[in-house]
Design a protein around this motif. Structure first.
Motif, PDB file in Angstrom:
ATOM      1  N   ARG A  80       0.828  -1.205   0.000  1.00  0.00           N
ATOM      2  CA  ARG A  80       0.000   0.000   0.000  1.00  0.00           C
ATOM      3  C   ARG A  80       0.864   1.258   0.000  1.00  0.00           C
ATOM      4  NH1 ARG A  80      -4.880  -1.332  -1.865  1.00  0.00           N
ATOM      5  NH2 ARG A  80      -6.020  -2.777  -0.527  1.00  0.00           N
ATOM      6  N   LEU A  81       1.921   1.241   0.773  1.00  0.00           N
ATOM      7  CA  LEU A  81       2.783   2.417   0.856  1.00  0.00           C
ATOM      8  C   LEU A  81       3.410   2.735  -0.498  1.00  0.00           C
ATOM      9  CD1 LEU A  81       4.471   1.611   4.287  1.00  0.00           C
ATOM     10  CD2 LEU A  81       2.712   3.334   3.850  1.00  0.00           C
ATOM     11  N   VAL A  82       3.777   1.705  -1.235  1.00  0.00           N
ATOM     12  CA  VAL A  82       4.329   1.907  -2.578  1.00  0.00           C
ATOM     13  C   VAL A  82       3.251   2.462  -3.513  1.00  0.00           C
ATOM     14  CG1 VAL A  82       5.304   0.734  -4.591  1.00  0.00           C
ATOM     15  CG2 VAL A  82       6.136   0.185  -2.290  1.00  0.00           C
ATOM     16  N   GLU A  83       2.033   1.946  -3.413  1.00  0.00           N
ATOM     17  CA  GLU A  83       0.933   2.459  -4.231  1.00  0.00           C
ATOM     18  C   GLU A  83       0.656   3.928  -3.925  1.00  0.00           C
ATOM     19  OE1 GLU A  83      -2.648  -0.038  -4.438  1.00  0.00           O
ATOM     20  OE2 GLU A  83      -1.437  -1.617  -3.516  1.00  0.00           O
ATOM     21  N   ILE A  84       0.703   4.280  -2.658  1.00  0.00           N
ATOM     22  CA  ILE A  84       0.445   5.670  -2.264  1.00  0.00           C
ATOM     23  C   ILE A  84       1.523   6.584  -2.825  1.00  0.00           C
ATOM     24  CG2 ILE A  84       0.289   7.247  -0.295  1.00  0.00           C
ATOM     25  CD1 ILE A  84      -0.972   4.824   1.249  1.00  0.00           C
ATOM     26  N   LEU A  85       2.764   6.137  -2.806  1.00  0.00           N
ATOM     27  CA  LEU A  85       3.829   6.933  -3.411  1.00  0.00           C
ATOM     28  C   LEU A  85       3.548   7.168  -4.889  1.00  0.00           C
ATOM     29  CD1 LEU A  85       6.590   8.295  -3.555  1.00  0.00           C
ATOM     30  CD2 LEU A  85       7.615   6.016  -3.781  1.00  0.00           C
ATOM     31  N   ASP A  86       3.080   6.163  -5.592  1.00  0.00           N
ATOM     32  CA  ASP A  86       2.743   6.334  -7.011  1.00  0.00           C
ATOM     33  C   ASP A  86       1.688   7.416  -7.202  1.00  0.00           C
ATOM     34  OD1 ASP A  86       4.494   4.489  -8.137  1.00  0.00           O
ATOM     35  OD2 ASP A  86       3.087   2.821  -7.941  1.00  0.00           O
ATOM     36  N   LEU A  87       0.678   7.405  -6.370  1.00  0.00           N
ATOM     37  CA  LEU A  87      -0.362   8.428  -6.465  1.00  0.00           C
ATOM     38  C   LEU A  87       0.185   9.806  -6.128  1.00  0.00           C
ATOM     39  CD1 LEU A  87      -3.426   6.652  -4.825  1.00  0.00           C
ATOM     40  CD2 LEU A  87      -3.208   7.330  -7.218  1.00  0.00           C
ATOM     41  N   ALA A  88       0.989   9.876  -5.070  1.00  0.00           N
ATOM     42  CA  ALA A  88       1.568  11.158  -4.683  1.00  0.00           C
ATOM     43  C   ALA A  88       2.424  11.725  -5.806  1.00  0.00           C
ATOM     44  CB  ALA A  88       2.405  10.985  -3.417  1.00  0.00           C
ATOM     45  N   ALA A  89       3.049  10.844  -6.570  1.00  0.00           N
ATOM     46  CA  ALA A  89       3.942  11.273  -7.640  1.00  0.00           C
ATOM     47  C   ALA A  89       3.197  11.721  -8.886  1.00  0.00           C
ATOM     48  CB  ALA A  89       4.898  10.132  -7.995  1.00  0.00           C
ATOM     49  N   GLU A  90       2.071  11.067  -9.209  1.00  0.00           N
ATOM     50  CA  GLU A  90       1.503  11.249 -10.537  1.00  0.00           C
ATOM     51  C   GLU A  90       0.017  11.586 -10.594  1.00  0.00           C
ATOM     52  OE1 GLU A  90       3.341   8.884 -13.775  1.00  0.00           O
ATOM     53  OE2 GLU A  90       3.786   7.433 -12.182  1.00  0.00           O
ATOM     54  N   ALA A  91      -0.740  11.347  -9.539  1.00  0.00           N
ATOM     55  CA  ALA A  91      -2.177  11.625  -9.597  1.00  0.00           C
ATOM     56  C   ALA A  91      -2.426  13.128  -9.546  1.00  0.00           C
ATOM     57  CB  ALA A  91      -2.892  10.925  -8.443  1.00  0.00           C
ATOM     58  N   PRO A  92      -3.558  13.583 -10.072  1.00  0.00           N
ATOM     59  CA  PRO A  92      -3.878  15.022  -9.978  1.00  0.00           C
ATOM     60  C   PRO A  92      -3.861  15.484  -8.534  1.00  0.00           C
ATOM     61  CG  PRO A  92      -5.384  13.916 -11.483  1.00  0.00           C
ATOM     62  CD  PRO A  92      -4.588  12.831 -10.814  1.00  0.00           C
ATOM     63  N   GLY A  93      -3.253  16.623  -8.292  1.00  0.00           N
ATOM     64  CA  GLY A  93      -3.124  17.136  -6.932  1.00  0.00           C
ATOM     65  C   GLY A  93      -3.956  18.376  -6.708  1.00  0.00           C
ATOM     66  N   PRO A  94      -4.079  18.765  -5.454  1.00  0.00           N
ATOM     67  CA  PRO A  94      -3.457  18.202  -4.259  1.00  0.00           C
ATOM     68  C   PRO A  94      -3.970  16.796  -3.924  1.00  0.00           C
ATOM     69  CG  PRO A  94      -4.279  20.424  -3.849  1.00  0.00           C
ATOM     70  CD  PRO A  94      -4.845  19.981  -5.135  1.00  0.00           C
ATOM     71  N   LEU A  95      -3.123  16.042  -3.263  1.00  0.00           N
ATOM     72  CA  LEU A  95      -3.474  14.728  -2.750  1.00  0.00           C
ATOM     73  C   LEU A  95      -3.815  14.862  -1.272  1.00  0.00           C
ATOM     74  CD1 LEU A  95      -3.402  11.529  -2.927  1.00  0.00           C
ATOM     75  CD2 LEU A  95      -1.028  11.724  -2.166  1.00  0.00           C
ATOM     76  N   LEU A  96      -4.972  14.311  -0.882  1.00  0.00           N
ATOM     77  CA  LEU A  96      -5.373  14.276   0.527  1.00  0.00           C
ATOM     78  C   LEU A  96      -5.271  12.849   1.033  1.00  0.00           C
ATOM     79  CD1 LEU A  96      -6.782  15.445   3.113  1.00  0.00           C
ATOM     80  CD2 LEU A  96      -8.937  14.813   2.029  1.00  0.00           C
ATOM     81  N   VAL A  97      -4.579  12.650   2.147  1.00  0.00           N
ATOM     82  CA  VAL A  97      -4.476  11.354   2.813  1.00  0.00           C
ATOM     83  C   VAL A  97      -5.228  11.439   4.132  1.00  0.00           C
ATOM     84  CG1 VAL A  97      -2.923   9.640   3.808  1.00  0.00           C
ATOM     85  CG2 VAL A  97      -2.218  10.916   1.769  1.00  0.00           C
ATOM     86  N   HIS A  98      -6.078  10.442   4.390  1.00  0.00           N
ATOM     87  CA  HIS A  98      -6.789  10.433   5.678  1.00  0.00           C
ATOM     88  C   HIS A  98      -7.110   9.022   6.114  1.00  0.00           C
ATOM     89  CE1 HIS A  98     -11.030   9.273   4.817  1.00  0.00           C
ATOM     90  NE2 HIS A  98     -10.763   9.712   3.603  1.00  0.00           N
ATOM     91  N   CYS A  99      -7.306   8.856   7.414  1.00  0.00           N
ATOM     92  CA  CYS A  99      -7.844   7.623   7.983  1.00  0.00           C
ATOM     93  C   CYS A  99      -9.057   8.019   8.814  1.00  0.00           C
ATOM     94  CB  CYS A  99      -6.786   6.856   8.771  1.00  0.00           C
ATOM     95  SG  CYS A  99      -5.876   7.822  10.000  1.00  0.00           S
ATOM     96  N   ALA A 100      -9.203   7.504  10.017  1.00  0.00           N
ATOM     97  CA  ALA A 100     -10.342   7.903  10.845  1.00  0.00           C
ATOM     98  C   ALA A 100     -10.028   9.190  11.609  1.00  0.00           C
ATOM     99  CB  ALA A 100     -10.717   6.790  11.812  1.00  0.00           C
ATOM    100  N   ALA A 101      -8.975   9.154  12.414  1.00  0.00           N
ATOM    101  CA  ALA A 101      -8.585  10.338  13.185  1.00  0.00           C
ATOM    102  C   ALA A 101      -7.525  11.170  12.483  1.00  0.00           C
ATOM    103  CB  ALA A 101      -8.079   9.921  14.562  1.00  0.00           C
ATOM    104  N   GLY A 102      -6.851  10.595  11.486  1.00  0.00           N
ATOM    105  CA  GLY A 102      -5.762  11.301  10.833  1.00  0.00           C
ATOM    106  C   GLY A 102      -4.500  11.322  11.673  1.00  0.00           C
ATOM    107  N   LYS A 103      -4.340  10.314  12.535  1.00  0.00           N
ATOM    108  CA  LYS A 103      -3.219  10.329  13.474  1.00  0.00           C
ATOM    109  C   LYS A 103      -2.203   9.237  13.185  1.00  0.00           C
ATOM    110  CE  LYS A 103      -3.810   8.950  17.849  1.00  0.00           C
ATOM    111  NZ  LYS A 103      -2.797   7.897  18.174  1.00  0.00           N
ATOM    112  N   ASP A 104      -2.605   7.971  13.267  1.00  0.00           N
ATOM    113  CA  ASP A 104      -1.649   6.873  13.210  1.00  0.00           C
ATOM    114  C   ASP A 104      -1.325   6.441  11.776  1.00  0.00           C
ATOM    115  OD1 ASP A 104      -1.537   6.770  16.048  1.00  0.00           O
ATOM    116  OD2 ASP A 104      -3.454   5.720  16.037  1.00  0.00           O
ATOM    117  N   ARG A 105      -2.310   5.915  11.068  1.00  0.00           N
ATOM    118  CA  ARG A 105      -2.061   5.495   9.686  1.00  0.00           C
ATOM    119  C   ARG A 105      -1.682   6.677   8.806  1.00  0.00           C
ATOM    120  NH1 ARG A 105      -7.670   2.287   9.631  1.00  0.00           N
ATOM    121  NH2 ARG A 105      -8.050   3.987  11.114  1.00  0.00           N
ATOM    122  N   THR A 106      -2.434   7.748   8.922  1.00  0.00           N
ATOM    123  CA  THR A 106      -2.097   8.959   8.171  1.00  0.00           C
ATOM    124  C   THR A 106      -0.739   9.498   8.603  1.00  0.00           C
ATOM    125  OG1 THR A 106      -4.433   9.514   7.896  1.00  0.00           O
ATOM    126  CG2 THR A 106      -2.845  11.309   7.643  1.00  0.00           C
TER     127      THR A 106
END
Length: 243
Positions: free
Chosen positions: A120-146
């Motif tokens: 998943r972390l590698v997939e997220i890097l791909d999105l951060a690199a090439e997907a239309p931005g801004p990129l928003l990352v979130h989980c439930a609280a935005g603390k641990d996984r985020t």
């Protein structure tokens, strides 16, 4: 808080992580990477400095956390990438982890994420690199996984460790608002927090993440490349966040 207040409430843990400084003195661009807690349909639009809705959203939550309704931001134009960092079946972070993963608190939890969620972390890097931005990352609280994902991306860009930690710690200041917003949700149905780890931030935990990736002979880039990341993705991410 009444219904009228809820209809005008903004996200409690949303921020743009740009403006941080790298080890070679550069400053990361704003308008590239956002982080937050989960969203609600009734949430008010964030402050004007945010591009909203963000074109690309990474949702790190499990199926239990997401529920059956569409993602609120998908209703207003965001493209949602569902990437449950700890698997689809978990309702709580601890459900999908090895039995001893929480023995050392958040420090061991975050280290375990680096092993469990590598694809998943590698997939997220791909999105951060090439997907239309801004990129928003979130989980439930935005603390641990985020927090782990954002720390990895910032350090890969060369942001000094102290500023990576400082960004992570902002969530601690925002947690009262986050927990209030989670009341009644499936992961906090009666508003009580049984596991106090849910509310904590830990300098030792995020520093452990940085120690692990910086400890690779080629640093964070080598850590990602050894786990299947494309060199092109690393370079594109750095170009995007640094200009």
């Amino acid at each position: 808080m009444g219904t009228e207040d809820l209809a005008t409430e903004r996200l409690a843990n949303l921020r743009d992580v740009g403006g941080t400084t790298t080890t070679d003195g550069r400053v990361t661009n704003t308008g590239v990477l956002y982080r937050s807690e989960m969203h609600r349909v009734e949430d008010a639009r964030p402050a004007a400095e945010f591009t909203w809705p963000p074109p690309t959203v990474v949702d790190l939550r499990s199926a239990v956390e997401r529920g059956s309704s569409p993602h609120p931001l998908s209703l207003i134009g965001s493209e949602i990438h569902v990437m449950p960092l700890l698997g689809e079946e978990t309702g709580r972070v601890s459900d999908s982890l090895p039995p001893d993963a929480l023995a050392g608190g958040l420090r061991t939890l975050y280290a375990a994420m680096l092993d469990i969620a590598t694809p998943r972390l590698v997939e997220i890097l791909d999105l951060a690199a090439e997907a239309p931005g801004p990129l928003l990352v979130h989980c439930a609280a935005g603390k641990d996984r985020t927090g782990v994902v954002v720390a990895l991306l910032l350090r890969l860009a060369g942001v000094v460790p102290e500023q990576v930690v400082a960004d992570y710690l902002v969530t601690g200041e925002n947690m009262p608002g986050v927990l209030r917003r989670l009341r009644g949700h499936a992961i906090l149905p009666d508003g009580r927090v049984v596991d106090k780890e849910v509310t904590k931030v830990s300098v030792a935990a995020v520093e452990q993440v940085l120690t692990i990736i910086d400890g690779h002979p080629q640093g964070p880039e080598g850590w990602f490349l050894d786990r299947g990341a494309r060199p092109e993705a690393v370079e594109l991410w750095r170009k995007r966040i640094l200009g």
